[in-house]
Design an enzyme around this catalytic site. Structure first.
Site, PDB file in Angstrom:
ATOM      1  CD  GLN A  88      40.604  32.952  49.642  1.00 26.92           C
ATOM      2  OE1 GLN A  88      39.578  33.162  49.000  1.00 26.92           O
ATOM      3  NE2 GLN A  88      40.643  32.934  50.965  1.00 26.92           N
TER       4      GLN A  88
ATOM      5  N   GLY B  74      32.759  32.973  50.671  1.00 30.24           N
ATOM      6  CA  GLY B  74      33.409  33.283  49.404  1.00 30.24           C
ATOM      7  C   GLY B  74      34.791  32.666  49.365  1.00 30.24           C
TER       8      GLY B  74
ATOM      9  CB  CYS C 260      40.139  36.362  54.850  1.00 27.26           C
ATOM     10  SG  CYS C 260      40.822  35.644  53.350  1.00 27.26           S
ATOM     11  CG  LEU C 261      37.266  30.708  54.276  1.00 25.70           C
ATOM     12  CD1 LEU C 261      36.731  29.828  53.154  1.00 25.70           C
ATOM     13  CD2 LEU C 261      36.847  30.157  55.632  1.00 25.70           C
TER      14      LEU C 261
ATOM     15  CG  HIS D 262      36.947  39.446  51.060  1.00 28.25           C
ATOM     16  ND1 HIS D 262      37.307  39.746  52.354  1.00 28.25           N
ATOM     17  CD2 HIS D 262      37.572  38.275  50.761  1.00 28.25           C
ATOM     18  CE1 HIS D 262      38.132  38.798  52.807  1.00 28.25           C
ATOM     19  NE2 HIS D 262      38.294  37.896  51.859  1.00 28.25           N
ATOM     20  CD  GLU D 263      35.997  35.822  48.289  1.00 32.43           C
ATOM     21  OE1 GLU D 263      37.109  35.363  47.955  1.00 32.43           O
ATOM     22  OE2 GLU D 263      35.604  35.817  49.469  1.00 32.43           O
TER      23      GLU D 263
ATOM     24  CG  HIS E 135      41.211  36.817  48.027  1.00 32.15           C
ATOM     25  ND1 HIS E 135      42.311  36.647  48.841  1.00 32.15           N
ATOM     26  CD2 HIS E 135      40.129  36.660  48.820  1.00 32.15           C
ATOM     27  CE1 HIS E 135      41.893  36.409  50.089  1.00 32.15           C
ATOM     28  NE2 HIS E 135      40.574  36.422  50.107  1.00 32.15           N
TER      29      HIS E 135
HETATM   30 NI    NI Z   1      39.345  36.131  51.736  1.00 33.06          NI
END
Ligand code: NI
Length: 150
Positions: free
Chosen positions: A51, A46, A88-89, A130-131, A134
């Site tokens: 991000q 995701g 998380c990226l 989660h997304e 963000h």
């Molecule tokens: Ni994330």
């Protein structure tokens, strides 16, 4: 299609509130494609627009069943509970256990400006939560009890 730079760690943009997408322009479509490319390249499941440095309410997800693009996503129903490892990226090297609803129903616009709903359990429910977090400047580490640094 192009890769975008993923913002990480203490980048202040990760803490800002994203704005709704009012019109699905060519730029928005390009962004969604780029975000999918960037997510696959980074081997994530995701990615949210902040991000990659854009405060727009746009997320992409693929938990193994194909790409999902959600514009202005909202959770409209949730049920149950699950506890699982999350990463998380934008927070490389960190994982931790986060409590999430087991089931989520969300509504969003697609790239054709049509409203759709999606229902997910387990990993998909986790990814949607989660997304969307963000888009509200929330990182999983805000919700975790024990952060594991690798
Ligand atoms: Ni994330």
């Amino acid at each position: 299609m192009a890769l975008r730079k993923i913002r990480t760690d203490n980048d202040p943009i990760l803490r800002k509130i994203s704005k709704p997408v009012n019109e699905i322009t060519k730029n928005v479509k390009t962004l969604a494609g780029d975000m999918l490319d960037t997510m696959y390249e980074a081997e994530g499941i995701g990615l949210a627009a902040p991000q990659v440095g854009l405060l727009k309410r746009l997320i992409v997800i693929d938990v193994g069943d194909g790409p999902i693009v959600m514009i202005n996503p909202e959770i409209i129903q949730q049920d149950g509970e699950q506890v699982n490892q999350e990463g998380c990226l934008s927070l490389p090297g960190k994982t931790g256990e986060v409590v999430r609803p087991f089931f989520v129903k969300a509504q969003a616009l697609n790239l054709d400006e049509e409203i759709f709903t999606i229902e997910g359990e387990g990993l998909l429910a986790r990814a949607i939560c989660h997304e969307i977090d963000h888009l509200n400047g929330i990182l999983f580490t805000d919700l975790v009890k024990n952060i594991i640094k690798e």
